[in-house]
Design an enzyme around this catalytic site. Structure first.
Site, PDB file in Angstrom:
ATOM      1  N   SER A  17      27.012  43.759  37.530  1.00  0.00           N
ATOM      2  CA  SER A  17      28.189  42.908  37.701  1.00  0.00           C
ATOM      3  C   SER A  17      28.216  41.829  36.614  1.00  0.00           C
ATOM      4  O   SER A  17      28.274  42.140  35.433  1.00  0.00           O
ATOM      5  CB  SER A  17      28.207  42.324  39.115  1.00  0.00           C
ATOM      6  OG  SER A  17      29.442  41.721  39.411  1.00  0.00           O
ATOM      7  N   ASP A  77      34.033  50.468  45.131  1.00  0.00           N
ATOM      8  CA  ASP A  77      33.791  49.091  44.716  1.00  0.00           C
ATOM      9  C   ASP A  77      35.115  48.329  44.764  1.00  0.00           C
ATOM     10  O   ASP A  77      36.052  48.640  44.029  1.00  0.00           O
ATOM     11  CB  ASP A  77      33.232  49.098  43.296  1.00  0.00           C
ATOM     12  CG  ASP A  77      32.774  47.731  42.815  1.00  0.00           C
ATOM     13  OD1 ASP A  77      33.345  46.719  43.248  1.00  0.00           O
ATOM     14  OD2 ASP A  77      31.850  47.690  41.980  1.00  0.00           O
ATOM     15  N   HIS A 113      29.811  47.858  45.651  1.00  0.00           N
ATOM     16  CA  HIS A 113      29.321  46.970  44.593  1.00  0.00           C
ATOM     17  C   HIS A 113      27.919  46.425  44.858  1.00  0.00           C
ATOM     18  O   HIS A 113      27.383  45.683  44.040  1.00  0.00           O
ATOM     19  CB  HIS A 113      30.299  45.794  44.454  1.00  0.00           C
ATOM     20  CG  HIS A 113      30.181  45.029  43.174  1.00  0.00           C
ATOM     21  ND1 HIS A 113      30.532  45.542  41.950  1.00  0.00           N
ATOM     22  CD2 HIS A 113      29.749  43.754  42.917  1.00  0.00           C
ATOM     23  CE1 HIS A 113      30.353  44.651  41.003  1.00  0.00           C
ATOM     24  NE2 HIS A 113      29.862  43.554  41.563  1.00  0.00           N
TER      25      HIS A 113
END
Length: 319
Positions: free
Chosen positions: A187, A264, A298
């Site tokens: 991320s 996600d 995620h």
């Protein structure tokens, strides 16, 4: 508890000798060579996991002007010889703890003989007004940039911290092979890993990312962070944008592994991976291995599923 279990299994006559052997082995396994640590590096904790020690270190950072911590997965092979090092950069809200407790990377690190270093994601305890007000900016959200805005520029220098100070501290205090270093992240940390590697051709043997924020100049998270840290001149933002950097990359040929979960919630609005993929295709020096995975989101369940693949990917370049 261990002694009770041994008593039930072996009886009193065998307990004493076995217990002594067990105690001695535990002491040997947890032994830390304090001689390799500089006076500025403090061992906060150490725990055994598979054939490695998982250590937490603290030090006073000159770049960030505060006390920082980082985690290290240190395979036992480091007792005999120097090893390659792989840097992991975490995402929003994370600390040095998240990867070592959730990703399940220790077994693969031991198998391949790779030290993994996990820094924190921002300076801590700097008492800047507003740095704790938002989960996606300030504390836990340093975005791996060197801030230029007056309010943030003294402490929020995560780019230089990782590229210079952390790497120097690791090289001075841990048994690494300096010319064998790689980097990966998730991320915001995926953004950090990609931009740091692309901005420093040849510094890292390989790079990879899980669900990276790959085009931050065009997403809400990036716009918020870059406006506050770097100011309103958006041309300066491109220096910390993987999509923009890969367009102009002219270093050694590189292979980038990126994994992305298709469930996600941040994919469409924040990560903008199609932009990054397109930019990679247009640069003949970049080979992108982009893998999509149905049903994965995620979080760390996603990371733990594919982290071994990433460590194997880096091991190819670090051997």
């Amino acid at each position: 508890v261990a002694q009770v279990a041994l008593l039930r299994t072996f009886g009193k006559s065998k307990l004493v000798g076995f217990s002594c052997t067990l105690t001695r082995q535990i002491c040997l396994n947890s032994r830390v060579d304090h001689r390799i640590m500089s006076s500025n590096l403090e061992l906060v904790s150490s725990a055994r996991c598979f054939r490695s020690s998982v250590n937490i270190y603290a030090h006073n950072s000159d770049e960030l002007q505060c006390k920082m911590k980082f985690a290290v997965i240190l395979p036992d092979q480091a007792k005999e010889s120097k090893l390659p090092v792989l840097y992991w950069l975490s995402g929003l809200t994370c600390t040095e703890q998240n990867f070592i407790t959730k990703a399940g990377a220790q077994r693969a690190a031991c198998e391949h003989g790779i030290i993994i270093v996990c820094p924190d994601t921002s300076p801590r305890g700097c008492n800047i007004e507003g740095d704790d007000d938002h989960w996606d900016f300030g504390t836990g959200a340093g975005f791996y940039v060197d801030a230029t805005e007056e309010k943030w520029e003294k402490h929020y220098r995560m780019y230089s911290y990782v590229v210079k100070e952390l790497r120097n501290a690791v090289a001075a205090n841990l048994p690494i092979i300096p010319e064998k270093q790689s980097i990966f992240g998730h991320s915001m940390g995926g953004h950090g890993a990609l931009t740091i590697a692309l901005k420093n051709p040849g510094m890292f043997k390989s790079m990879s990312a899980f669900a990276p924020i790959s085009n931050p100049i065009n997403c809400p998270w990036g716009k918020k962070a870059f406006t506050n840290y770097l100011g309103t001149n958006q041309d300066s933002w491109k220096n910390y944008d993987a999509t923009e950097l890969v367009k102009n990359y002219d270093g050694p040929e590189i292979e980038i592994l990126v994994d992305q979960g298709l469930s996600d919630n941040f994919l469409a609005q924040e990560l903008l991976l199609p932009n990054f993929c397109s930019a990679c295709k247009d640069n003949k020096k970049v080979k992108l291995i982009y893998r999509e995975h149905e049903g994965f989101d995620h979080g760390f369940y996603f990371i733990s599923t594919f982290v071994e693949d990433h460590i194997k990917h880096h091991a190819r370049y670090l051997k």
